[in-house]
Design a protein around this motif. Structure first.
Motif, PDB file in Angstrom:
ATOM      1  N   PRO A 157      35.031  46.693  49.956  1.00 37.93           N
ATOM      2  CA  PRO A 157      35.834  47.879  49.626  1.00 37.93           C
ATOM      3  C   PRO A 157      34.934  49.071  49.322  1.00 37.93           C
ATOM      4  O   PRO A 157      33.973  48.942  48.566  1.00 37.93           O
ATOM      5  N   SER A 158      35.222  50.211  49.921  1.00 39.13           N
ATOM      6  CA  SER A 158      34.377  51.392  49.827  1.00 39.13           C
ATOM      7  C   SER A 158      35.154  52.546  49.208  1.00 39.13           C
ATOM      8  O   SER A 158      36.204  52.932  49.713  1.00 39.13           O
ATOM      9  N   VAL A 159      34.621  53.098  48.110  1.00 39.67           N
ATOM     10  CA  VAL A 159      35.255  54.248  47.473  1.00 39.67           C
ATOM     11  C   VAL A 159      35.255  55.443  48.421  1.00 39.67           C
ATOM     12  O   VAL A 159      36.208  56.225  48.459  1.00 39.67           O
ATOM     13  N   THR A 160      34.197  55.586  49.204  1.00 41.20           N
ATOM     14  CA  THR A 160      34.112  56.690  50.154  1.00 41.20           C
ATOM     15  C   THR A 160      35.250  56.636  51.167  1.00 41.20           C
ATOM     16  O   THR A 160      35.851  57.663  51.507  1.00 41.20           O
ATOM     17  N   MET A 161      35.546  55.438  51.654  1.00 43.03           N
ATOM     18  CA  MET A 161      36.653  55.283  52.599  1.00 43.03           C
ATOM     19  C   MET A 161      37.998  55.597  51.940  1.00 43.03           C
ATOM     20  O   MET A 161      38.892  56.169  52.577  1.00 43.03           O
ATOM     21  N   ILE A 162      38.137  55.238  50.665  1.00 45.58           N
ATOM     22  CA  ILE A 162      39.375  55.563  49.952  1.00 45.58           C
ATOM     23  C   ILE A 162      39.558  57.068  49.866  1.00 45.58           C
ATOM     24  O   ILE A 162      40.643  57.602  50.110  1.00 45.58           O
TER      25      ILE A 162
END
Length: 438
Positions: A157-162
């Motif tokens: 899970p990537s915060v950047t993608m969120i």
């Protein structure tokens, strides 16, 4: 004033303000407020508080602090050291296996923590001294960890993608899936270069003095498997339609805290306080930037800057791949100076209509953008990972770390080229799991 001229003025002043050392969120608010006041009058300022808080009024944003807590609880334990040791025990007799172990540990720890600096610190503290002790070149030892740490913003899970998903109203589930195969491809490219570099220097046959037994290899796995099962469980719950990203992030954060307490004996309230304090600080920083970027985007739209830039680029008689090359160059330069979250929130409102008009997939573009941001993490003048590595191994000069990182930058550029030639690397898995989009 002509909107394109105004756009240039906004760009110059924004760069000057951000380079002054002020925080990104404050800088964006100052620039947006100033231009609205000058070119749209005092009346336009009345709606700014509502705009700021409207950007934060999203259920999806709850996943950001939850995933950050999930990563912080992992980073505060010996999970990174155990992960490194587990891979080292299994790969120690493989030529060049130690550097492969480090990159594999970086990839897995980055997936668990989602934090590039935390990955560099956790794996680098053990990996760099061990690689140097066994004769690996300083450039390979430092560069491989610095590059491996960047994987945290690509592998889910990537915060950047969120943040990208919220900024562009894209499916976060699709974005997570889109980062899986490119992330594996980058790890493979990093490993291939590292093996070649050690072979070229004559160190590929450097093996560990320790020959671990099968018992020793298996006894370390119970400490690592729970965290990996949590990651797989979070992804399964999300893609199996069991829960939303925010709900799965909350459950994942709770389970990581429980495992940190049960397995790593993080009993003391002070340790838990540090995790929650650091997570809150990072979450507030990101959310503040999101709110400020919403006001900044409103300013660009209100003064017709976004629309004029999109219209101007649409009139350019250039091949769409030339256009994509120009966009990549812009993202690369922006990533040299600004954190990934800031670049995404500032650039997405302008770039999204451009790339969709040119016929590019926004999900595919998210991966391209993220790899550009990864390059920025190991490139000066900001290059956060370079300074983290220098702090871990101060006797390795910053120049050596930078030179050691450059081949991995070339690997990332090659990955971007491969994604342009074969976009299915990013889009196949989301389409296979979640179905074709209309």
């Amino acid at each position: 004033m002509d909107p394109l001229t105004l756009a240039l003025l906004v760009a110059i002043i924004t760069i000057v303000v951000l380079f002054s050392g002020i925080s990104v969120a404050s800088g964006l608010l100052i620039v947006a407020t100033g231009f609205l006041l000058v070119f749209d009058g005092v009346r336009s300022l009345a709606s700014l508080p509502d705009l700021f808080f409207a950007e934060l009024n999203s259920f999806a944003l709850l996943s950001i602090p939850m995933f950050i807590i999930m990563g912080a609880s992992i980073a505060s334990t010996r999970a990174g050291a155990d992960l490194y040791e587990a891979l080292e025990r299994w790969l120690t007799r493989v030529p060049g296996g130690l550097v492969i172990s480090n990159l594999g540990a970086c990839a897995l720890f980055a997936a668990m923590s989602g934090s590039s600096p935390a990955t560099c610190a956790a794996i680098g503290k053990m990996g760099i001294p061990e690689m140097r002790k066994r004769g690996y070149p300083d450039g390979v030892a430092a560069g491989s960890i610095a590059a491996g740490g960047t994987l945290g913003i690509l592998i889910p899970p990537s915060v950047t993608m969120i943040v990208y998903g919220i900024a562009t109203e894209s499916s976060i589930g699709r974005l997570f899936l889109a980062g899986v195969l490119p992330g594996i491809m980058l790890v493979a490219l990093f490993m291939a270069w590292s093996i070649y570099a050690t072979w070229r220097s004559g160190d590929a046959r450097v093996l560990s003095a320790t020959d671990y037994s099968w018992k020793q290899k298996f006894e370390i796995l119970p400490k690592v498997l729970p965290f990996l099962l949590i990651i797989l469980g979070v992804l399964y719950a999300m893609y199996g339609g069991i829960a939303t990203p925010s709900e799965t992030a909350a459950v994942g954060a709770l389970l990581c805290l429980v495992i940190a307490v049960l397995i790593y004996k993080m009993w003391h309230p002070r340790d838990l306080w540090v995790v929650l304090r650091d997570s809150t600080r990072e979450s507030v920083m990101i959310l503040f930037i999101i709110g400020a970027a919403g006001v900044f985007s409103y300013m660009l739209s209100s003064l017709f800057i976004t629309q004029s830039i999109a219209e101007w680029i649409g009139t350019l008689d250039v091949n769409r791949w030339v256009l994509m090359a120009m966009i990549n160059l812009f993202l690369l330069v922006a990533g040299f100076f600004l954190p990934p979250v800031a670049v995404i929130l500032m650039a997405a409102p302008i770039l999204l209509p451009i790339i969709t008009t040119a016929g590019f997939d926004p999900i595919w573009f998210a991966v391209i953008l993220t790899i550009n941001m990864e390059i920025g993490l190991i490139s000066p003048p900001v290059g956060l990972n370079l300074y983290v590595i220098n702090g871990i191994a101060p006797d390795i000069s910053l120049k050596t770390i930078l030179l050691g990182s450059l081949p991995y930058v070339a690997c990332m550029v090659l990955a971007i080229v491969l994604l342009c030639l074969f976009p299915g690397i990013a889009t196949w898995l989301p389409d296979y799991v979640m179905g074709q989009r209309l």
